[in-house]
Design a protein around this motif. Structure first.
Motif, PDB file in Angstrom:
ATOM      1  N   ILE B 263       0.653   3.703   0.860  1.00 25.92           N
ATOM      2  CA  ILE B 263       0.461   2.241   0.878  1.00 25.92           C
ATOM      3  C   ILE B 263       0.765   1.672  -0.506  1.00 25.92           C
ATOM      4  CG2 ILE B 263      -1.212   0.378   1.201  1.00 25.92           C
ATOM      5  CD1 ILE B 263      -2.609   2.113   3.312  1.00 25.92           C
ATOM      6  N   MET B 267       3.604  -0.968  -1.656  1.00 22.86           N
ATOM      7  CA  MET B 267       3.303  -2.206  -2.401  1.00 22.86           C
ATOM      8  C   MET B 267       4.223  -2.345  -3.605  1.00 22.86           C
ATOM      9  SD  MET B 267      -0.854  -2.367  -2.379  1.00 22.86           S
ATOM     10  CE  MET B 267      -1.762  -2.918  -0.924  1.00 22.86           C
ATOM     11  N   VAL B 268       4.522  -1.229  -4.256  1.00 18.99           N
ATOM     12  CA  VAL B 268       5.436  -1.273  -5.395  1.00 18.99           C
ATOM     13  C   VAL B 268       6.823  -1.718  -4.922  1.00 18.99           C
ATOM     14  CG1 VAL B 268       6.630   0.096  -7.157  1.00 18.99           C
ATOM     15  CG2 VAL B 268       4.193   0.492  -6.711  1.00 18.99           C
ATOM     16  N   PRO B 287      -6.081   5.459  -3.149  1.00 19.53           N
ATOM     17  CA  PRO B 287      -6.115   4.432  -4.190  1.00 19.53           C
ATOM     18  C   PRO B 287      -4.968   3.437  -4.044  1.00 19.53           C
ATOM     19  CG  PRO B 287      -5.346   6.514  -5.103  1.00 19.53           C
ATOM     20  CD  PRO B 287      -5.567   6.753  -3.637  1.00 19.53           C
ATOM     21  N   ILE B 288      -5.299   2.168  -4.064  1.00 24.96           N
ATOM     22  CA  ILE B 288      -4.270   1.126  -4.102  1.00 24.96           C
ATOM     23  C   ILE B 288      -4.486   0.293  -5.367  1.00 24.96           C
ATOM     24  CG2 ILE B 288      -4.057   0.972  -1.581  1.00 24.96           C
ATOM     25  CD1 ILE B 288      -5.643  -1.713  -1.796  1.00 24.96           C
ATOM     26  N   ARG B 289      -3.457  -0.463  -5.768  1.00 24.26           N
ATOM     27  CA  ARG B 289      -3.616  -1.392  -6.885  1.00 24.26           C
ATOM     28  C   ARG B 289      -3.546  -2.809  -6.332  1.00 24.26           C
ATOM     29  NH1 ARG B 289       0.910   1.242 -10.485  1.00 24.26           N
ATOM     30  NH2 ARG B 289       1.507   1.893  -8.381  1.00 24.26           N
ATOM     31  N   PRO B 290      -4.717  -3.421  -6.123  1.00 24.70           N
ATOM     32  CA  PRO B 290      -4.729  -4.764  -5.516  1.00 24.70           C
ATOM     33  C   PRO B 290      -3.823  -5.746  -6.250  1.00 24.70           C
ATOM     34  CG  PRO B 290      -6.962  -3.897  -5.649  1.00 24.70           C
ATOM     35  CD  PRO B 290      -6.089  -2.933  -6.401  1.00 24.70           C
ATOM     36  N   LEU B 291      -3.667  -5.571  -7.557  1.00 23.37           N
ATOM     37  CA  LEU B 291      -2.845  -6.502  -8.327  1.00 23.37           C
ATOM     38  C   LEU B 291      -1.411  -6.557  -7.798  1.00 23.37           C
ATOM     39  CD1 LEU B 291      -3.217  -8.380 -10.714  1.00 23.37           C
ATOM     40  CD2 LEU B 291      -2.498  -6.540 -12.225  1.00 23.37           C
ATOM     41  N   LEU B 292      -0.904  -5.388  -7.355  1.00 24.98           N
ATOM     42  CA  LEU B 292       0.441  -5.340  -6.772  1.00 24.98           C
ATOM     43  C   LEU B 292       0.523  -6.243  -5.550  1.00 24.98           C
ATOM     44  CD1 LEU B 292       1.059  -1.480  -6.626  1.00 24.98           C
ATOM     45  CD2 LEU B 292       2.347  -3.118  -8.003  1.00 24.98           C
ATOM     46  N   ALA B 293      -0.516  -6.135  -4.715  1.00 23.64           N
ATOM     47  CA  ALA B 293      -0.518  -6.871  -3.446  1.00 23.64           C
ATOM     48  C   ALA B 293      -0.779  -8.351  -3.673  1.00 23.64           C
ATOM     49  CB  ALA B 293      -1.572  -6.277  -2.519  1.00 23.64           C
ATOM     50  N   ILE B 294      -1.589  -8.653  -4.677  1.00 24.19           N
ATOM     51  CA  ILE B 294      -1.911 -10.048  -4.995  1.00 24.19           C
ATOM     52  C   ILE B 294      -0.670 -10.758  -5.526  1.00 24.19           C
ATOM     53  CG2 ILE B 294      -3.215 -11.479  -6.630  1.00 24.19           C
ATOM     54  CD1 ILE B 294      -5.501  -9.336  -6.321  1.00 24.19           C
TER      55      ILE B 294
END
Lengths: 361, 361
Positions: B263, B267-268, B287-294
């Motif tokens: 995931i 997102m990247v 682990p995801i990086r919400p900042l990517l999705a935001i």
């Protein structure tokens, strides 16, 4: 001109050159500028905030000055060269603008740029075509909150609410409070809101929350279930074909905290079929358990910013008294006070929104 | 009766009691039962699969026998006590059913229950009211694939496709292949699909993918951008008001891998505004990086299973030749072959779907 400057990862005050407006640009005097949680994030998590891959403020350099500040109200001082467009506003007009300077067909984020100063400085450059005059004699500091309130309005728009939805707001910092205000404006409800801070819960009620929860005492998710089950929407909800029990109306949960673990916690608490709108900006890696979300068929919408139309509409709503902002403002500082304000904002009991007035001595 | 049984975390073959149908229930002979990736997950990650909090098969006990198998075609042997309903199917009729036995107003998942056997055993219990006769002389093993293909159909339904969307399928195991088949059936396209396995890429083309990508050679996301930019949808896309460049049509990315990190990787790679449909079942913390999705305002829809209507529709589509299943079937085994089949399915070059035929000697 004077400004609060992030220099070598510290917040200091210094004199910097006053910027000169180019064609289509306007030099403005900053009248008021709110301190945003994102600024605290940028200050403390500079590397994550500016990391290339995440494409968010990724042109910022750690070794160059940064004057932050993107929630502002300003006064027109001087227009750049070139012919005046029809309907030019007079010098001295108070204005708001999206914090974006368009140069060479690219957007320069005002407040997150090494090239132009943001609202923590005495003067800024804005695009003439993006200026919105402040209506109704709205005070400067109220008008400055157009930007953060537009974030809430956009989040609620992105939620694509139906009349059946029952909202839950997790976190009542400025972002959560802005979401509550826009939910109220939309007529959504009951609005359930949760925050550990008593002061923030009081503010949540002031902004329009119907039920406020202290997560240390009650589960926000159980409280949501109770409120949703007793809501007018519940009367219209479907029935479980196996048990004959009435299902709960759909939940729309707003994540307005932005720290690792909150999304996972919400997934544990959520009812089947809930939609999450992720407004809180988590700057770190965040572990989730996809199995939780799969089993409940959850949906997550991540959101950022607002459209130009939403921004203008928000200013209009504030001026008409439909979005309250006065209760959010808990302090005013000059540029020398910014560093201390960054520290003070960590105490939710003491502060919600501190406004910088760079003209203050 | 004989069955392949998960006992003490091992896959063995043994005789167990033939179940007796209660009122409204039917004893059936299992004709064919597909081995699902979820069964491999359950076998290898039993504790995560059955953890209480995640609410997925959380009644399974490690110290009791488990006969898995939930993708089946069966033959009616014997009806439980009580009056025959109108339109009762004749004994000997071949049927499919959602793998769910409704008892005491609760659903018992057939294939993930310690109380009733799934399709890796010679006989099963099903609810009479859920039986769907197999039409058109469809072969048993083809009919058995109704269940996995319904997963793909449901995922595509949950994507709420518009005519502007351009789909990307990440992972071409049985789930991804089922998604591709349903995308094709919907007329969506170009369908871009990515898998490291040459055999899986060939299957993806057979199922309807227009462009197949080896992620070891080309970025699926760059390939999507290229295909989306050249698509008919691109002619209708909006223009970036700053640059005048045409925007890409909206992307709908299907996550059909189900391992940690996918995931985040999506997102990247994703274009701004993409929607992800998460169909792959990741059993671990991810682990995801919400900042990517935001920053990109991404949306994630997690999905599971299908509705009864989607299940029935899928059987109909298979029988009418609108969803191909024959290319997926790469092997047949008896109950003694299940343990080896679980191992063999780890090689995507050799296998896609192995069908258990418990009546085989």
């Amino acid at each position: 001109m004077r400004a609060a400057i992030m220099r070598n990862r510290e917040m200091i005050t210094d004199e910097i050159a006053t910027p000169a407006p180019g064609p289509g640009e306007v030099l403005v005097k900053t009248l008021a500028c709110g301190i945003c949680g994102s600024d605290l994030h940028a200050f403390e998590h500079f590397d994550a905030f500016t990391s290339q891959e995440e494409g968010f403020a990724n042109n910022l350099a750690a070794d160059r000055d940064l004057v932050m500040g993107h929630e502002f109200c300003a006064e027109i001082l001087e227009f750049g060269p070139g012919d005046a467009p029809a309907g030019r506003l007079a010098s001295g007009t108070r204005v708001c603008s999206m914090p974006m300077l368009i140069r060479n067909a690219a957007g320069v984020p005002v407040g997150y740029s090494n090239d132009v100063p943001g609202g923590y400085g005495e003067q800024m450059l804005l695009n003439e075509m993006l200026l919105l005059p402040v209506p109704n004699g709205l005070p400067d500091d109220h008008a400055a909150l157009t930007e953060p309130m537009a974030v809430g309005l956009h989040a609620v728009e992105m939620a694509k609410l139906t009349p059946d939805d029952v909202p839950l707001v997790i976190g009542c910092g400025p972002v959560g409070l802005a979401v509550i205000a826009s939910l109220k404006l939309k007529g959504a409800g009951p609005i359930i809101a949760a925050d550990y801070s008593p002061a923030r819960r009081t503010l949540a009620e002031t902004m329009g929350a119907d039920i406020v929860i202290d997560p240390a005492v009650n589960s926000p998710y159980d409280s949501w279930r109770e409120a949703a089950g007793a809501s007018a929407q519940a009367q219209r909800a479907d029935v479980n074909p196996l048990t004959g029990e009435r299902l709960l109306p759909p939940g729309v949960y707003f994540e307005c905290v932005g720290v690792p673990g909150v999304i996972d916690q919400m997934m544990v608490g959520a009812e089947r079929g809930c939609r999450f709108v992720v407004v809180g900006v988590c700057m770190e890696s965040d572990p989730i358990r996809p199995l939780l979300a799969i089993g409940k068929e959850l949906a997550l919408q991540f959101v950022l910013g607002y459209t130009p139309e939403e921004f203008a509409l928000t200013l209009h709503h504030i001026a008409e008294g439909r979005i309250p902002v006065a209760p959010l403002i808990t302090g005013h500082v000059g540029v020398e006070g910014v560093a201390q304000a960054f520290r003070d904002l960590k105490n939710p009991e003491a502060h919600a929104k501190i406004v910088v007035e760079p003209w203050r001595s």
